[in-house]
Write an enzyme that holds these catalytic residues in place. Structure first.
Site, PDB file in Angstrom:
ATOM      1  N   CYS A  69      20.178  72.257  35.734  1.00  0.00           N
ATOM      2  CA  CYS A  69      20.571  70.844  35.720  1.00  0.00           C
ATOM      3  C   CYS A  69      21.213  70.423  34.400  1.00  0.00           C
ATOM      4  O   CYS A  69      20.836  70.887  33.333  1.00  0.00           O
ATOM      5  CB  CYS A  69      19.429  69.890  36.004  1.00  0.00           C
ATOM      6  SG  CYS A  69      18.748  70.043  37.649  1.00  0.00           S
TER       7      CYS A  69
ATOM      8  N   GLY B 239      24.408  73.348  37.146  1.00  0.00           N
ATOM      9  CA  GLY B 239      23.932  72.943  38.470  1.00  0.00           C
ATOM     10  C   GLY B 239      25.092  72.755  39.401  1.00  0.00           C
ATOM     11  O   GLY B 239      26.015  71.990  39.093  1.00  0.00           O
TER      12      GLY B 239
ATOM     13  N   ASN C 245      16.398  66.925  33.607  1.00  0.00           N
ATOM     14  CA  ASN C 245      16.571  68.383  33.574  1.00  0.00           C
ATOM     15  C   ASN C 245      15.234  68.998  33.187  1.00  0.00           C
ATOM     16  O   ASN C 245      14.662  68.627  32.165  1.00  0.00           O
ATOM     17  CB  ASN C 245      17.647  68.758  32.552  1.00  0.00           C
ATOM     18  CG  ASN C 245      17.694  70.249  32.229  1.00  0.00           C
ATOM     19  OD1 ASN C 245      18.014  70.627  31.107  1.00  0.00           O
ATOM     20  ND2 ASN C 245      17.386  71.104  33.189  1.00  0.00           N
ATOM     21  N   GLY C 246      14.751  69.918  34.002  1.00  0.00           N
ATOM     22  CA  GLY C 246      13.483  70.586  33.698  1.00  0.00           C
ATOM     23  C   GLY C 246      12.599  70.637  34.920  1.00  0.00           C
ATOM     24  O   GLY C 246      13.056  70.419  36.045  1.00  0.00           O
TER      25      GLY C 246
ATOM     26  N   TYR D 157      21.790  83.106  29.244  1.00  0.00           N
ATOM     27  CA  TYR D 157      22.598  82.894  30.443  1.00  0.00           C
ATOM     28  C   TYR D 157      23.070  81.456  30.665  1.00  0.00           C
ATOM     29  O   TYR D 157      24.250  81.217  30.923  1.00  0.00           O
ATOM     30  CB  TYR D 157      21.811  83.372  31.673  1.00  0.00           C
ATOM     31  CG  TYR D 157      22.379  82.944  33.011  1.00  0.00           C
ATOM     32  CD1 TYR D 157      23.562  83.499  33.507  1.00  0.00           C
ATOM     33  CD2 TYR D 157      21.745  81.975  33.783  1.00  0.00           C
ATOM     34  CE1 TYR D 157      24.085  83.096  34.736  1.00  0.00           C
ATOM     35  CE2 TYR D 157      22.256  81.576  35.014  1.00  0.00           C
ATOM     36  CZ  TYR D 157      23.432  82.142  35.491  1.00  0.00           C
ATOM     37  OH  TYR D 157      23.936  81.743  36.691  1.00  0.00           O
TER      38      TYR D 157
HETATM   39  O1  LIG Z   1      20.000  90.068  38.828  1.00  0.00           O
HETATM   40  P1  LIG Z   1      20.572  88.861  39.474  1.00  0.00           P
HETATM   41  O2  LIG Z   1      19.558  88.172  40.325  1.00  0.00           O
HETATM   42  O3  LIG Z   1      21.847  89.135  40.193  1.00  0.00           O
HETATM   43  O4  LIG Z   1      20.879  87.787  38.331  1.00  0.00           O
HETATM   44  C1  LIG Z   1      21.566  88.054  37.137  1.00  0.00           C
HETATM   45  C2  LIG Z   1      23.044  87.839  37.277  1.00  0.00           C
HETATM   46  O5  LIG Z   1      23.331  86.466  37.668  1.00  0.00           O
HETATM   47  C3  LIG Z   1      24.079  85.829  36.649  1.00  0.00           C
HETATM   48  O6  LIG Z   1      25.466  85.789  36.952  1.00  0.00           O
HETATM   49  P2  LIG Z   1      26.184  84.567  37.691  1.00  0.00           P
HETATM   50  O7  LIG Z   1      27.068  85.074  38.765  1.00  0.00           O
HETATM   51  O8  LIG Z   1      25.168  83.554  38.122  1.00  0.00           O
HETATM   52  O9  LIG Z   1      27.039  83.802  36.579  1.00  0.00           O
HETATM   53  P3  LIG Z   1      28.107  84.221  35.462  1.00  0.00           P
HETATM   54  O10 LIG Z   1      29.480  84.221  36.110  1.00  0.00           O
HETATM   55  O11 LIG Z   1      27.981  83.135  34.452  1.00  0.00           O
HETATM   56  O12 LIG Z   1      27.771  85.548  34.901  1.00  0.00           O
HETATM   57  C4  LIG Z   1      23.844  86.637  35.404  1.00  0.00           C
HETATM   58  O13 LIG Z   1      24.935  86.497  34.500  1.00  0.00           O
HETATM   59  C5  LIG Z   1      23.757  88.045  35.958  1.00  0.00           C
HETATM   60  O14 LIG Z   1      25.052  88.552  36.202  1.00  0.00           O
HETATM   61  N1  LIG Z   2      16.761  72.610  37.118  1.00  0.00           N
HETATM   62  C1  LIG Z   2      16.447  71.355  36.921  1.00  0.00           C
HETATM   63  O1  LIG Z   2      16.507  70.837  35.820  1.00  0.00           O
HETATM   64  C2  LIG Z   2      15.946  70.627  38.146  1.00  0.00           C
HETATM   65  C3  LIG Z   2      15.386  69.234  37.949  1.00  0.00           C
HETATM   66  C4  LIG Z   2      14.375  68.878  39.024  1.00  0.00           C
HETATM   67  N2  LIG Z   2      13.153  69.640  38.863  1.00  0.00           N
HETATM   68  C5  LIG Z   2      14.979  69.093  40.408  1.00  0.00           C
HETATM   69  O2  LIG Z   2      14.642  70.054  41.065  1.00  0.00           O
HETATM   70  O3  LIG Z   2      15.809  68.315  40.802  1.00  0.00           O
HETATM   71 MG   LIG Z   3      26.647  87.151  35.613  1.00  0.00          MG
END
Ligand SMILES: O=P(O)(O)OC[C@H]1O[C@H](OP(=O)(O)OP(=O)(O)O)[C@H](O)[C@@H]1O
Ligand SMILES: NC(=O)CC[C@H](N)C(=O)O
Ligand SMILES: [Mg+2]
Length: 505
Positions: free
Chosen positions: A2, A28, A101-102, A257
């Site tokens: 979020c 998000g 957020n949280g 990340y």
């Molecule tokens: O092991 P997993 O469950 O697959 O999760 C990890 C992966 O997911 C994320 O990428 P994502 O596609 O969300 O975003 P990015 O384009 O910012 O790397 C992260 O960067 C890894 O690549």
């Molecule tokens: N990742 C978040 O910050 C989520 C905020 C809130 N717990 C929701 O689910 O909407």
């Molecule tokens: Mg990735």
């Protein structure tokens, strides 16, 4: 994760909030919302979808006023129904709009309290709506129509004593202004910015500093853990520490990340921390895999690119872009269900086979969570003719659920849960697998601000900073938020509670 934003301006704030939300979109992708105050009335638009799809010109025209807040949602509690999109609203006291957020860790107890003591009804399963009602109830006794800064701060103090978990919050109060606060452990980020206009100073708060940059606000500082910031409609700023024993323990996964590399969180450049992670991991690879013949280092776009480049530099190996990312597909990890996540990897990433043919490749990712990405990417590298496929993760093994705003409620879904490195390597079918050490990860981030002595690292070590998370609690969130509950049918049932102020479409 979020993203939240709030502005008290000297002119209309709708476009700035929209623009800021577009640069927080990576936090998000499920729903977005903006709520403004104009002439004693709220104006709201929120819906499931990306920012660019939720807001049309007709909505923007309705979002008038010089005070407003916005939210992009990645659901981590309740359902992903549009009824749980944010900002939320209560009509008493004053009329309050609220974005969070949280994730709260005592939502269950709060639910009972909100009903029995405050006599307030919550019509969704969202923890954020609970948090809003706790705050509203704490502000209920404010005297007069103009709330005094001290009354706001006292309400935030009450919130801190009742709520457990992670929260960065922004609220807009009719006839008064904007309030923002951060939990006493400082788990989720929040920054304060300022812009000078010919009519006086304008203030903005946001999850990440990059949102300030995008709309021409200057970074003032991070909101401190436990602190509350109040900006009244005249644009006067008041701040106060509202927690008894605050300490700064930022979520380390923001650096691994979640956050954008061009953001600064608690004085730390996210980009620099990722470069440091690459250097540390590169050194570990050089130490432990000295006999491996790596021809080329290839990142898995997008987040791992800064880490991978530094690994290549450290190892003195070529860095090549072996995968092309489809720029129209978002982040797969924050998609709501495993089926969608799994399907999206190949739609998102495609291999340039000449970069793999006959080579020993070192693939680099920022993290391996469920293994969805790594497993498929290794398969793609082999299909493209790679000789050996080695894999490096800039984060250590993730073995524990997250309870602070990352949607990892079940240990079972984590590929490293109950598995040693060789077993994980077998699962993703790599020829070799290496993870960053936890101490190296912490050092890599801390190198940018040694004043921070501890980070929230529970997904790696099972130490939950708020001290209230036990096995029983983890089992309960596993049951209530496991993959089953995210099935489209169950989500549809939960959407029946669409009792929210949508405004006209
Ligand atoms: O092991 P997993 O469950 O697959 O999760 C990890 C992966 O997911 C994320 O990428 P994502 O596609 O969300 O975003 P990015 O384009 O910012 O790397 C992260 O960067 C890894 O690549
Ligand atoms: N990742 C978040 O910050 C989520 C905020 C809130 N717990 C929701 O689910 O909407
Ligand atoms: Mg990735």
């Amino acid at each position: 994760m979020c993203g939240i934003v709030g502005i008290v301006g000297k002119g209309p704030v709708n476009q700035d909030i929209y623009d800021a939300l577009t640069v927080l979109q990576h936090r998000g992708q499920d729903a977005a919302g903006i709520m403004t105050i104009d002439n004693g009335m709220f104006h709201l638009r929120k819906e499931n979808g990306l920012v660019r799809d939720v807001f049309r010109t007709r909505h923007m025209k309705r979002l008038t006023g010089n005070v407003g807040i916005g939210h992009v949602r990645y659901p981590t509690a309740g359902s992903s129904s549009s009824a749980e999109a944010q900002p939320f609203y209560v009509n008493s006291p004053f009329g309050i709009a609220f974005a969070h957020n949280g994730n709260l860790t005592n939502a269950h107890e709060l639910q009972a309290e909100v009903f029995s003591i405050a006599r307030r009804h919550i019509n969704t399963t969202s923890d954020s709506e609970l948090l809003l009602n706790i705050f509203a109830h704490a502000l209920q006794n404010a005297a007069g129509f103009e709330v005094k800064p001290e009354e706001i701060f006292s309400a935030v103090e009450t919130v801190h004593t009742k709520i457990r978990g992670a929260y960065a919050v922004v609220a807009a109060i009719i006839g008064n202004g904007m309030v923002a606060f951060r939990d006493p452990f400082g788990i989720r980020p929040l920054v304060l910015g300022k812009r000078q206009s010919e009519h006086g100073d304008e203030y903005m708060v946001a999850s990440e500093s990059v949102a300030l940059d995008s709309v021409g606000f200057t970074f003032v500082r991070d909101v401190a853990p436990g602190e509350a910031v109040y900006v009244n409609e005249k644009g006067e700023l008041f701040t106060k520490q509202c927690a008894k024993n605050p300490s700064c323990n930022p979520c380390i996964f923001e650096f691994v990340y979640f956050a954008r590399p061009d953001s600064f969180i608690d004085g730390i450049s996210v980009y620099a921390s990722r470069v440091n992670m690459g250097r540390k991991l590169g050194e570990k690879i050089a130490r432990e895999w000295a006999d491996l013949d790596i021809d080329v280092v290839i990142p898995i776009p997008e987040t791992s690119m800064d880490v991978a480049l530094q690994i290549a530099v450290t190892l003195d190996k070529p860095y090549r872009q072996g995968f092309v990312k489809n720029r129209y597909i978002g982040r797969t990890f924050i998609m709501p269900g495993q089926t969608q996540r799994r399907k999206s990897v190949r739609r998102k990433l495609n291999a340039i086979s000449s970069e793999f043919k006959g080579k020993n490749v070192l693939l680099v990712d920022d993290s391996i969570v469920r293994g969805t990405t790594s497993e498929q990417i290794i398969e793609m590298a082999r299909e493209s003719g790679a000789n050996k496929v080695y894999f490096a993760s800039a984060a250590p093994e993730i073995r524990f659920p997250n309870v602070y705003g990352i949607d990892m409620p079940s240990a079972n879904e984590l590929i490293a849960y109950g598995r040693e490195i060789e077993q994980i390597c077998e699962c993703i079918k790599a020829d070799g697998l290496i993870f960053q050490n936890i101490d190296d990860l912490v050092d890599a981030v801390r190198e940018e601000n040694s004043a921070i002595t501890r980070f929230e690292t529970s997904v790696f070590d099972g130490n939950y900073i708020t001290g209230d998370v036990n096995q029983e609690y983890l089992e309960s969130i596993d049951k209530s938020r496991g993959e089953k509950i995210k099935s489209p049918v169950i989500q549809e049932e939960l959407s029946n509670l669409e009792m929210h102020n949508m405004g006209t479409h």
